[in-house]
Design a protein around this motif. Sequence first.
Motif, short mmCIF file in Angstrom:
data_model
loop_
_atom_site.label_atom_id
_atom_site.label_comp_id
_atom_site.label_asym_id
_atom_site.label_seq_id
_atom_site.Cartn_x
_atom_site.Cartn_y
_atom_site.Cartn_z
N ARG A 137 82.26 123.52 -5.07
CA ARG A 137 83.19 123.05 -4.05
C ARG A 137 83.35 121.53 -4.05
NH1 ARG A 137 83.71 126.03 0.54
NH2 ARG A 137 85.23 124.41 1.09
N VAL A 138 82.66 120.83 -4.93
CA VAL A 138 82.75 119.37 -4.96
C VAL A 138 83.14 118.91 -6.36
CG1 VAL A 138 81.05 119.14 -3.11
CG2 VAL A 138 80.29 119.04 -5.50
N SER A 139 83.52 117.64 -6.48
CA SER A 139 83.99 117.09 -7.74
C SER A 139 82.83 116.83 -8.71
CB SER A 139 84.74 115.78 -7.49
OG SER A 139 83.83 114.77 -7.06
N GLY A 140 83.18 116.54 -9.97
CA GLY A 140 82.16 116.23 -10.96
C GLY A 140 81.34 115.01 -10.59
N GLY A 141 82.02 113.98 -10.07
CA GLY A 141 81.30 112.79 -9.65
C GLY A 141 80.35 113.07 -8.50
N GLN A 142 80.77 113.93 -7.58
CA GLN A 142 79.90 114.28 -6.45
C GLN A 142 78.72 115.12 -6.92
OE1 GLN A 142 83.00 116.02 -4.03
NE2 GLN A 142 83.16 114.19 -2.74
N ARG A 143 78.93 115.97 -7.91
CA ARG A 143 77.80 116.73 -8.45
C ARG A 143 76.79 115.81 -9.11
NH1 ARG A 143 82.00 120.35 -9.78
NH2 ARG A 143 82.04 119.67 -11.96
N GLN A 144 77.28 114.78 -9.81
CA GLN A 144 76.36 113.84 -10.41
C GLN A 144 75.61 113.04 -9.35
OE1 GLN A 144 75.04 113.62 -13.08
NE2 GLN A 144 76.36 114.26 -14.75
N ARG A 145 76.27 112.72 -8.24
CA ARG A 145 75.59 112.05 -7.14
C ARG A 145 74.47 112.95 -6.59
NH1 ARG A 145 78.52 108.00 -3.92
NH2 ARG A 145 80.21 107.18 -5.20
N ALA A 146 74.77 114.24 -6.47
CA ALA A 146 73.75 115.18 -5.98
C ALA A 146 72.60 115.30 -6.96
CB ALA A 146 74.38 116.55 -5.73
N GLN A 147 72.92 115.29 -8.26
CA GLN A 147 71.85 115.37 -9.26
C GLN A 147 70.96 114.13 -9.20
OE1 GLN A 147 71.17 116.57 -13.88
NE2 GLN A 147 72.98 115.34 -13.51
N LEU A 148 71.57 112.96 -8.99
CA LEU A 148 70.79 111.73 -8.86
C LEU A 148 69.89 111.81 -7.63
CD1 LEU A 148 70.14 108.86 -9.76
CD2 LEU A 148 72.14 108.08 -8.45
N ALA A 149 70.43 112.29 -6.51
CA ALA A 149 69.63 112.44 -5.30
C ALA A 149 68.47 113.40 -5.54
CB ALA A 149 70.51 112.94 -4.15
N ARG A 150 68.74 114.50 -6.23
CA ARG A 150 67.67 115.46 -6.52
C ARG A 150 66.58 114.83 -7.39
NH1 ARG A 150 69.08 120.91 -9.74
NH2 ARG A 150 69.39 119.38 -11.40
N ALA A 151 67.00 114.06 -8.39
CA ALA A 151 66.02 113.44 -9.27
C ALA A 151 65.12 112.46 -8.54
CB ALA A 151 66.74 112.71 -10.41
N LEU A 152 65.69 111.71 -7.59
CA LEU A 152 64.93 110.67 -6.91
C LEU A 152 64.20 111.18 -5.67
CD1 LEU A 152 67.44 107.71 -7.26
CD2 LEU A 152 65.38 108.16 -8.61
N ALA A 153 64.62 112.33 -5.13
CA ALA A 153 64.00 112.84 -3.90
C ALA A 153 62.51 113.11 -4.10
CB ALA A 153 64.71 114.11 -3.44
N GLY A 154 62.14 113.53 -5.29
CA GLY A 154 60.73 113.81 -5.56
C GLY A 154 59.90 112.57 -5.85
#
Length: 256
Positions: A147-164
């Motif tokens: 439901r989101v754009s490619g750029g937003q998915r990459q933002r989410a992936q970055l957040a996931r990588a750094l959340a840990g």
Amino acid sequence: MTTSPDTLATGTHAVPRGARLVLAGARLGRPGAIALDEVDLDVAPGEILTVVGPSGCGKSTLLRTLAGLLPPLAGEVRVDGDAVSGPVAGRALVFQEDALLPWRTLRGNVELPLAVKGVARRQRRAAADRWLDRVGLADRARHLPHRVSGGQRQRAQLARALAGEPRVVLMDEPFGALDAQTRAGMQQLLVDVLRGTGATVVFVTHDVDEALFLGDRVALLGTGRVLRVPRPRERAAYDDPATVALRRDVLESLGS
């Protein structure tokens, strides 16, 4: 609050400092298919090292070896003095493909590394929301990836990588599939969100200008050269004589 030598105090809590990465005389690849040989590289804690080189020169192999997914064929690959023997939670790998789980919301994806670490539900939800806010996705937390754009998915992936709170972030051309404007925004976002994390970053790219903007140093894979990038890190520095000379040096090295 007292922090150990391996932690960095931030405004609210302590996060791990970046790890030192060392390759000494390393031969990388698979038996019968050597990608890189005699690699010597020393990445300082908290440094952003960008890696450039032609297609097929072993950039992705380097990242997978540092991640512990591919054992070295010879030589040493160490993180803080310990030999890399397999993947661990403290080293996050980010690909060009966003690799988000399609059945989980963006919040659920960002929570995932925290759930794996056994963080309580309320704490990991709060952390996920905090990171989604940092990458500009607070209003998309309940959306599924499609439901989101490619750029937003990459933002989410970055957040996931750094959340840990990894000590090392390994990035394999994560912005390569994005359009130029979105890519520039993601580059700036990466620099902004890394401030205060202390993480060591190895960022593979084909884009020389991306390498010069993001990297504290640039490794020219296959040449044995590692070049320091002049600072400050600003878009306006694109035409700075020192940056122009460095760009020419990198391009000539890759061409040779």
